[in-house]
Every structure is written in structure tokens, then in C-alpha cells.
Design an enzyme around this catalytic site. Sequence first.
Site, PDB file in Angstrom:
ATOM      1  N   GLU A  56       0.892  -1.178   0.000  1.00  0.00           N
ATOM      2  CA  GLU A  56       0.000   0.000   0.000  1.00  0.00           C
ATOM      3  C   GLU A  56       0.915   1.208   0.000  1.00  0.00           C
ATOM      4  O   GLU A  56       1.501   1.561   1.019  1.00  0.00           O
ATOM      5  CB  GLU A  56      -0.918  -0.036   1.231  1.00  0.00           C
ATOM      6  CG  GLU A  56      -2.138   0.863   1.086  1.00  0.00           C
ATOM      7  CD  GLU A  56      -1.916   2.244   1.655  1.00  0.00           C
ATOM      8  OE1 GLU A  56      -1.656   3.167   0.835  1.00  0.00           O
ATOM      9  OE2 GLU A  56      -1.999   2.417   2.868  1.00  0.00           O
ATOM     10  N   CYS A  79      -2.315   9.090   2.961  1.00  0.00           N
ATOM     11  CA  CYS A  79      -2.245   8.693   1.556  1.00  0.00           C
ATOM     12  C   CYS A  79      -3.559   8.954   0.825  1.00  0.00           C
ATOM     13  O   CYS A  79      -3.590   8.996  -0.407  1.00  0.00           O
ATOM     14  CB  CYS A  79      -1.855   7.229   1.436  1.00  0.00           C
ATOM     15  SG  CYS A  79      -2.961   6.092   2.293  1.00  0.00           S
TER      16      CYS A  79
END
Length: 509
Positions: free
Chosen positions: A272, A306
Site C-alpha cells: 500500500e 495517503c
Amino acid sequence: MDTARQFAIDDSKANHEIMTNLDDVKLLRNLAYINGKWVSGAHFRPVFNPANNEIIGYFTQLAASQVSSAIDSAEHAFTAWRQLQADQRGDYLRKWQQLILAAKHDLARLMVLEQGKTLAEAVGEIEYGASFIGWFAEEARRSYGETIPSHIAHAQLFAVREPIGVAGLITPWNFPSAMITRKAAAAMAMGCSVVVKPASETPFSALALAELADRAGIPPGVFNVVTADAKTVANVFCQSDKVKALSFTGSTPIGKQLLRDAADTVKKCSMELGGNAPFIVLPDMDVQQAAQAAAEAKFQTSGQDCLAANRIFVPQNHFHEFVEHFATQVNNQVVGNGLQADCTIGPLVNHSAVEKAQSLLNDALIKGATIVAQANLPPNTQTDGCFFPPTLLVGVKPEMAVYREENFCPIAIVMPYADLEQVITMSNDTEYGLAAYVYGHDIHQIWQCLRGLAFGMVSVNSVKMTGHPIPFGGIKQSGLGREGSKHGLEEFSEIKYCCLGNLPTVSGS
């Protein structure tokens, strides 16, 4: 003076700030957790409160051999853990979840002190992280196989899903609790044992989870936390044949390096990585409402997320009105220590993050961008904390670093667009593909965005998009695999195909 004695002297003073903020002081742990025991390395490293630069504690630094020992313990524990029924593993996980929720206020205060986010955000993260444990405790019971219509005479064909083995988990500082539980709960529910490497900026949140896992009775070796130099742990993880899966959350450059290093042992890798999320305001959207939502999407976790909205696109005819409303949102931000009741945005994680934010701002200003609004900073910020003011820029161009990079700071950029085709093209103009936001009402335009945006996750009319039931993850250089949902189990399991032939009866038997 020897290291251990120096640590004891320094730590007794430094831990005072944490101790006075915790109801359960035993949640504060500074040693690694391996095979159900607390293990010390030869050295200790300080942890700083980003709100005031004061040392809040020290944590141990393991040697590579000790990290390898944790892997050995996990491999040994794996044999018995995988043989438990899924609901038996679920019982352990549910107990862990209950203890985390019971201690959520302590865990949140601990997180604020070492990470900097506001107390409300920290409490939200603890609840969010605990939800993954409960989810996977149940979902593992639905890790179904399949039967296959046979093309082989007198044979039965089927496939089963089995735990992959020891999983190495490398987690970030911006979500120091939830990124551990989202990975570990999936792996452990599936039947894997795990070795967690938390970020050096935020080790205490991880070690508190280990303390609660211990109280929950999770068998020794199933859940391990190693605190050591990041490069040391990454090398041991990648080189070990015993680590079968590697899960990493962090920057794209580091993720690429881990993929290269893990190739020699052909590990199953889930990544990720970075994001550069667009926020598209459609022409029929209420401008004030959109500005408020965009500010929420941008300034969550002080912009260190993010999923943060990095590029905000607004129709040309609404541009100036939107900028005015967004400027109000910026000016209303209360920057300060996350424990302050009125604080809406905390410090950045360290001085390096502040310097990076300032370099992005300087680059944009030199190349022609303009500051429209900038929030006030608390006094003495130059010496007492890692604060950076929420800032609104206009006049941003694609060649500017703040547009191209995942900026991970509270700098918002707003840009006009002419039509839907143009804004989709602008949004996709990035190597990243994690998340995107769309705000509007016209279902035809929404549908064009949903299908046209090259991102793993698209949220329409909602800043909140994540949670335990959804497949979290990106495309392009934002990562590999998915976390959460039923797909989260896939990263820690493998499919075994079985062919069961029907042998002819032996004569005379």
C-alpha cells in the site's frame, strides 16, 4: 556509563509525560515483544513529541539476529496456530479487540504524544483499527474453497485456501495502530503468525497492542513486534526463507526496493504505497458544501494521509467562489498540540517533514503560485514543535513538485478546469492510483468519473470511504493487493488444488 544504566536514567524522566496521560501505565512498553516475552536490545532510541520536540520515552533497538529469532518463533508458533479452527482463532482475536476498545482513550493519548494527530482523530483510529480485528475474526470462517467439475475420469477435483506461513509486516507512522491491526488481523485470522516492524517514530502504539495481545492470551510467537533499524528489519525479512508474505505500507520508492529485495525468495508481496488524490467538484455541486468537504479531505491527519486530497479541481465558473470558501476553511483551522480541546490540526511528524513541506511551498512560489490563505501557527513554533501552517495555493502548474508529488503536508492546491474530459485527464496525470473524490449530483457525470478515473478507490459525495468491509488498495504505482474486506485474507493465503482419484478395487481385497 553503560547503555542500560543511561537508558534507565533518561527514561524515568522522559516517560513522565506519557505516564501522567495514561490510566493504565502498563500499556507503556519500551522493549520488543518476541515469543510472548519482552526482549531488550543493546541500544535504545528516543521518541519525540512532535508538538514540543521533547523526548517522551526510549525504545529498544534489536540486532539482526534478534529479528531472525522473532521469525523463528513465529515459524514455530505457526504449526499449532494454523491447526486451530477458524472460530477458535476468532475467539482470541475478539478478546484482543475488546481489550483494545476498553483501552481506546489511553491508546489514543499515547498516539497523540508520539504521532501528533488530534485526540479525536486518534480515538477514531483506535476504533477503526479494532474494527478490522472483529471483521477478520468472523471473515476467516468464510475462507471458502471450491469444487471443480472434473475432466479426469473417476476423480474429484477441488481447491482449498491455506495460510501462507509467517508474515512480515512493515507499518507506517501516520496510522501507527490501524495499519498494524488491518494487516495482522487478516493474517492471524487466516492462520498465519506475524512479525510486525512499526515505524521508529511511533513504536509505543505498536508495543501497546502487543501488551493487549498478551493479555488476550494470544499464544506466544503468533504476534511479535520487533523494534530495530528499518533497513536491518527489511533485509532480514526479505532474505529469510521463513517469511512467506511481506506486507508494507509506506512510500512508493521504498516499496519498489522491497519488491526487488524480496524477489530472491519469491515472497508474496502486498504493497500500500503513495497517493496523489484528485478532488473533483462537478458543475452542479453546492460550492460552499464542496469547499468544506475538500478541506476535510485535505487536512485529515495534518495532510499526512495517503488518501488526502492533493489536487482540488473546480469548474472555471465556480473557481473564485470556491477559493473564497476554501480560504475560510483554511483560516478557521486551529493548529496546536493534539491534546488541546480546540485543536483541529496537529503538527507534522518531525522536522524533516516540515522541511519537505517548506521546500514544496518554495518551489511552487518560485514557479508562480500564489498563497491565498494561510492559518496562524501557535507561538514559539520555530523552537517548540514541528508545525506547518495549513496553506491554500492557486496558480499551480503541473510542473510544480506540489502537483506531481504526494505532498503529505497541509498544503492545498485548487485548480480550474474547463470540462469533464479535461478534469479526468488531469486527474489521471500521475503515476499514482490510490484514491479519488468526486462531488456532484449529475449521475451521468458521476458515472463518467467513476469509470474514467484510474484509481483503485473512488468516493462520491463522501470524505469517508474506508472501513473493514471494503477492499482498500490502489493501482499503478500505488501498490499491489488489497487490505480489508474478504480480499484481505487473500494476501496471507494460497490456493491448494487437490485431485482425488478413485483407485480401482484390488482383486481379493
